[in-house]
Design a protein around this motif. Structure first.
Motif, PDB file in Angstrom:
ATOM      1  N   ARG A 395      -1.734  -6.611 -12.899  1.00 38.78           N
ATOM      2  CA  ARG A 395      -0.544  -7.209 -12.300  1.00 38.78           C
ATOM      3  C   ARG A 395       0.133  -6.263 -11.319  1.00 38.78           C
ATOM      4  N   GLU A 396       0.001  -4.969 -11.545  1.00 39.52           N
ATOM      5  CA  GLU A 396       0.770  -4.002 -10.761  1.00 39.52           C
ATOM      6  C   GLU A 396      -0.079  -3.145  -9.832  1.00 39.52           C
ATOM      7  N   TYR A 397      -1.391  -3.095 -10.065  1.00 41.07           N
ATOM      8  CA  TYR A 397      -2.243  -2.198  -9.286  1.00 41.07           C
ATOM      9  C   TYR A 397      -3.552  -2.882  -8.916  1.00 41.07           C
ATOM     10  N   LYS A 398      -4.210  -2.297  -7.915  1.00 41.91           N
ATOM     11  CA  LYS A 398      -5.553  -2.754  -7.565  1.00 41.91           C
ATOM     12  C   LYS A 398      -6.423  -1.554  -7.231  1.00 41.91           C
ATOM     13  N   LEU A 399      -7.612  -1.541  -7.854  1.00 43.20           N
ATOM     14  CA  LEU A 399      -8.635  -0.538  -7.558  1.00 43.20           C
ATOM     15  C   LEU A 399      -9.819  -1.254  -6.925  1.00 43.20           C
ATOM     16  N   ILE A 400     -10.262  -0.759  -5.775  1.00 39.97           N
ATOM     17  CA  ILE A 400     -11.499  -1.231  -5.158  1.00 39.97           C
ATOM     18  C   ILE A 400     -12.450  -0.046  -5.106  1.00 39.97           C
ATOM     19  N   LEU A 401     -13.462  -0.099  -5.969  1.00 44.86           N
ATOM     20  CA  LEU A 401     -14.453   0.965  -6.055  1.00 44.86           C
ATOM     21  C   LEU A 401     -15.630   0.646  -5.149  1.00 44.86           C
ATOM     22  N   CYS A 402     -16.037   1.605  -4.356  1.00 47.05           N
ATOM     23  CA  CYS A 402     -17.156   1.427  -3.438  1.00 47.05           C
ATOM     24  C   CYS A 402     -18.305   2.348  -3.827  1.00 47.05           C
ATOM     25  N   LYS A 403     -19.511   1.911  -3.529  1.00 43.91           N
ATOM     26  CA  LYS A 403     -20.683   2.748  -3.788  1.00 43.91           C
ATOM     27  C   LYS A 403     -20.543   4.080  -3.076  1.00 43.91           C
ATOM     28  N   ASP A 404     -20.055   4.039  -1.847  1.00 44.44           N
ATOM     29  CA  ASP A 404     -19.668   5.249  -1.122  1.00 44.44           C
ATOM     30  C   ASP A 404     -18.229   5.552  -1.522  1.00 44.44           C
ATOM     31  N   ASP A 405     -18.058   6.486  -2.446  1.00 47.67           N
ATOM     32  CA  ASP A 405     -16.746   6.699  -3.053  1.00 47.67           C
ATOM     33  C   ASP A 405     -15.687   7.113  -2.038  1.00 47.67           C
ATOM     34  N   VAL A 406     -16.087   7.638  -0.904  1.00 46.36           N
ATOM     35  CA  VAL A 406     -15.135   8.008   0.143  1.00 46.36           C
ATOM     36  C   VAL A 406     -14.346   6.782   0.608  1.00 46.36           C
ATOM     37  N   LYS A 407     -14.948   5.599   0.477  1.00 43.10           N
ATOM     38  CA  LYS A 407     -14.306   4.368   0.924  1.00 43.10           C
ATOM     39  C   LYS A 407     -13.478   3.690  -0.165  1.00 43.10           C
ATOM     40  N   SER A 408     -13.498   4.201  -1.381  1.00 42.00           N
ATOM     41  CA  SER A 408     -12.738   3.590  -2.470  1.00 42.00           C
ATOM     42  C   SER A 408     -11.237   3.670  -2.194  1.00 42.00           C
ATOM     43  N   VAL A 409     -10.494   2.658  -2.673  1.00 37.66           N
ATOM     44  CA  VAL A 409      -9.055   2.598  -2.415  1.00 37.66           C
ATOM     45  C   VAL A 409      -8.325   2.163  -3.685  1.00 37.66           C
ATOM     46  N   PHE A 410      -7.043   2.529  -3.745  1.00 37.40           N
ATOM     47  CA  PHE A 410      -6.193   2.159  -4.878  1.00 37.40           C
ATOM     48  C   PHE A 410      -4.798   1.877  -4.350  1.00 37.40           C
ATOM     49  N   PHE A 411      -4.196   0.762  -4.835  1.00 36.32           N
ATOM     50  CA  PHE A 411      -2.891   0.353  -4.326  1.00 36.32           C
ATOM     51  C   PHE A 411      -1.905   0.116  -5.467  1.00 36.32           C
ATOM     52  N   ASP A 412      -0.670   0.543  -5.236  1.00 31.16           N
ATOM     53  CA  ASP A 412       0.449   0.240  -6.125  1.00 31.16           C
ATOM     54  C   ASP A 412       1.099  -1.032  -5.591  1.00 31.16           C
ATOM     55  N   LEU A 413       0.757  -2.172  -6.174  1.00 30.82           N
ATOM     56  CA  LEU A 413       1.197  -3.456  -5.647  1.00 30.82           C
ATOM     57  C   LEU A 413       2.686  -3.702  -5.830  1.00 30.82           C
ATOM     58  N   ARG A 414       3.314  -2.951  -6.714  1.00 33.38           N
ATOM     59  CA  ARG A 414       4.761  -3.096  -6.893  1.00 33.38           C
ATOM     60  C   ARG A 414       5.505  -2.642  -5.646  1.00 33.38           C
ATOM     61  N   ASN A 415       5.049  -1.547  -5.065  1.00 32.34           N
ATOM     62  CA  ASN A 415       5.705  -0.952  -3.906  1.00 32.34           C
ATOM     63  C   ASN A 415       4.971  -1.230  -2.598  1.00 32.34           C
ATOM     64  N   ASP A 416       3.750  -1.733  -2.702  1.00 34.47           N
ATOM     65  CA  ASP A 416       2.915  -1.930  -1.516  1.00 34.47           C
ATOM     66  C   ASP A 416       2.088  -3.209  -1.677  1.00 34.47           C
ATOM     67  N   PRO A 417       2.746  -4.372  -1.740  1.00 35.20           N
ATOM     68  CA  PRO A 417       2.015  -5.620  -2.001  1.00 35.20           C
ATOM     69  C   PRO A 417       1.040  -6.003  -0.892  1.00 35.20           C
ATOM     70  N   LEU A 418       1.196  -5.425   0.297  1.00 33.91           N
ATOM     71  CA  LEU A 418       0.309  -5.761   1.415  1.00 33.91           C
ATOM     72  C   LEU A 418      -0.844  -4.779   1.555  1.00 33.91           C
ATOM     73  N   GLU A 419      -0.978  -3.868   0.596  1.00 35.90           N
ATOM     74  CA  GLU A 419      -2.171  -3.024   0.471  1.00 35.90           C
ATOM     75  C   GLU A 419      -2.431  -2.159   1.717  1.00 35.90           C
ATOM     76  N   PHE A 420      -1.377  -1.514   2.183  1.00 34.68           N
ATOM     77  CA  PHE A 420      -1.506  -0.617   3.324  1.00 34.68           C
ATOM     78  C   PHE A 420      -1.821   0.822   2.903  1.00 34.68           C
ATOM     79  N   ASN A 421      -1.164   1.292   1.838  1.00 32.93           N
ATOM     80  CA  ASN A 421      -1.149   2.720   1.506  1.00 32.93           C
ATOM     81  C   ASN A 421      -2.180   3.046   0.428  1.00 32.93           C
ATOM     82  N   ASN A 422      -3.268   3.686   0.789  1.00 29.88           N
ATOM     83  CA  ASN A 422      -4.339   4.045  -0.143  1.00 29.88           C
ATOM     84  C   ASN A 422      -3.931   5.254  -0.967  1.00 29.88           C
TER      85      ASN A 422
END
Length: 486
Positions: A395-422
């Motif tokens: 509900r509060e966070y999103k993790l997108i794990l990539c095979k190339d870990d350099v591209k993986s991202v994590f977002f705090d959706l409470r403060n960044d619902p538009l997923e800008f800040n990795n």
């Protein structure tokens, strides 16, 4: 309590972004019939598909399994014959099962439990053997804009207006011959034939999937300059997004003017679908079947439509791509007008339909009934490109794990619902990142393991000792049984 079998109408759109419906707060789009359905049903505010592309997502709702379970990783793949599906289960229970519209199966008419299918395909060989394109051929018509967009042989030769408009063009087909109209009419004809109970119709629209090509007069419904840009639009691309995928149309070349025209035709395509859904809902009411019908409206995946300066669907699994509308009208209009904010998933749909028929879902199905069991989810999951990208969303966070870990991202959706800040490398969030990683591992290894594949009719080697008749096996087993009794 009635002993009648609940009728089931499962409507699926293609590439419908969740916030492009009046019921989800969009003030610009006109969807009166789906909004009315929401008033009679439950609007699920946090519903997610299990894959951001057509076939893998559709197979998840069909089988109740994640892509790593059903193995349908691409738009060119087959449902394993040994897997159970909701139409198979309902057919065993005595339902009349039918599919109309887009299935995206390989082979095109694979038996997945529907007694009959009248198909309108878009991608792959299906469009060259389906019912809809045979209908067009009989009238000497070609869906020209759609071919330009969907078939590489023609796309590489497409004229400049196609590229400049990002495939947002008025359909060359008269409205009555457009795929939305054909699917809508077929749906009406099928519901007209429904008996009192035990009917299942999967009605699957091709649109609003690109190209954004509504026919006239629907194409004139929205003025581009009068539309509000959807949340998440940026004036330029984010570097990580361009590194992930440059776009079906180059993302960095997208202008606001082009986006507005895409939005106008995208909205028109949704309103066109809404129009035919309204006719079908009215027919159910006229026949006295509306109360005893479970009606589901959803989409196989979403659409960026300007989010992060992106268009279509090839990139990270951001919310506009994987969060989709879900409206469920339950029999008797129970829970009418409710809004459900809990996390739900496309793997829940098959289980919901099976249980609506009074049946028990298969042991391999990890989903849960949308009707509610009191057991709330902490996470939902999506998978893409044979494990190259996984999404774990709470509900509060999103993790997108990539095979190339350099591209993986994590977002705090409470403060960044538009997923800008990795925040993937931020020390403050490592505990949450580990928690989300562990949830993914738990799901894949224990909660949703791959089912056992059994296909007893698999091809045998062509040698005499392997060519035994079925009655030989039976006779041999009976001989052993008699010997053991001595």
């Amino acid at each position: 309590m009635s002993d009648k079998k609940t009728n089931i109408l499962f409507i699926m759109a293609d590439q419908h972004r969740y916030d492009c419906l009046g019921a989800y707060g969009n003030k610009d789009i006109q969807t009166p019939n789906l909004d009315g359905l929401a008033q009679d049903g439950v609007t699920y505010e946090n519903h997610f598909c299990n894959a951001p592309s057509c076939t893998p997502s559709r197979y998840s709702s069909l089988t109740g399994l994640y892509p790593h379970q059903h193995l349908g990783w691409s738009n060119l793949c087959t449902v394993q014959p040994g897997l159970d599906t909701y139409p198979k289960a309902l057919k065993r229970a005595g339902y009349t099962t039918k599919a109309i519209g887009k299935m995206h199966l390989t082979p095109t008419y694979q038996d997945v439990g529907f007694m009959s299918m009248e198909l309108a395909e878009q991608n792959g060989d299906g469009r060259f053997e389906d019912d809809y394109h045979r209908y067009l051929q009989e009238r000497d018509l070609v869906d020209h804009v759609d071919l330009l967009d969907q078939v590489n042989e023609y796309r590489v030769q497409a004229y400049s207006h196609y590229w400049e408009s990002r495939g947002a063009m008025v359909s060359d087909l008269p409205e009555e011959h457009h795929s939305t109209a054909w699917i809508g009419r077929k749906g009406l004809q099928e519901v007209q034939e429904w008996k009192d109970e035990g009917n299942l119709l999967f009605l699957s629209f091709v649109k609003p999937h690109h190209p954004f090509d509504p026919p006239a007069p629907w194409s004139d419904m929205y003025a581009p300059e009068g539309l509000s840009l959807l949340p998440g639009w940026k004036e330029s691309c984010i570097a990580r997004d361009l590194q992930m995928h440059p776009g079906f149309f180059p993302h960095e070349q997208l202008t606001e003017e082009q986006l507005r025209q895409c939005m106008a035709y995208y909205y028109a395509s949704i309103s066109h679908i809404d129009h035919y859904i309204g006719q079908i809902l009215q027919l159910l009411k006229d026949k006295g079947l509306y109360d005893n019908t479970l009606i589901i409206y959803t989409s196989d995946h979403g659409e960026y439509m300007g989010f992060h300066h992106l268009l279509l669907k090839q990139n990270y699994m951001y919310d506009p791509l994987v969060k989709v509308p879900l409206i469920v009208k339950y029999p008797g209009q129970s829970m009418a007008g409710e809004r459900n904010a809990e996390l739900s998933s496309s793997i829940d749909i098959g289980i919901t339909l099976i249980q609506a028929a009074g049946l028990q879902p298969g042991v391999d199905m990890p989903g849960r009934s949308l009707a509610g069991s009191g057991d709330q989810r902490d996470f939902v999951f999506a998978e893409n490109a044979r494990g190259n990208q996984y999404m774990v969303r709470s509900r509060e966070y999103k993790l997108i794990l990539c095979k190339d870990d350099v591209k993986s991202v994590f977002f705090d959706l409470r403060n960044d619902p538009l997923e800008f800040n990795n925040l993937y490398g931020d020390p403050m969030y490592q505990e949450e990142i580990v928690r989300h990683r562990n949830a993914l591992q738990q799901m894949i290894l224990f909660d949703a393991p791959s089912p056992v594949f059994l296909f007893e009719d698999a091809k045998r080697i062509d040698t005499p000792n392997a060519a035994l008749k079925e009655d030989f096996k039976i006779n041999f087993a009976n001989w052993v049984r008699r010997k053991m009794e001595l």
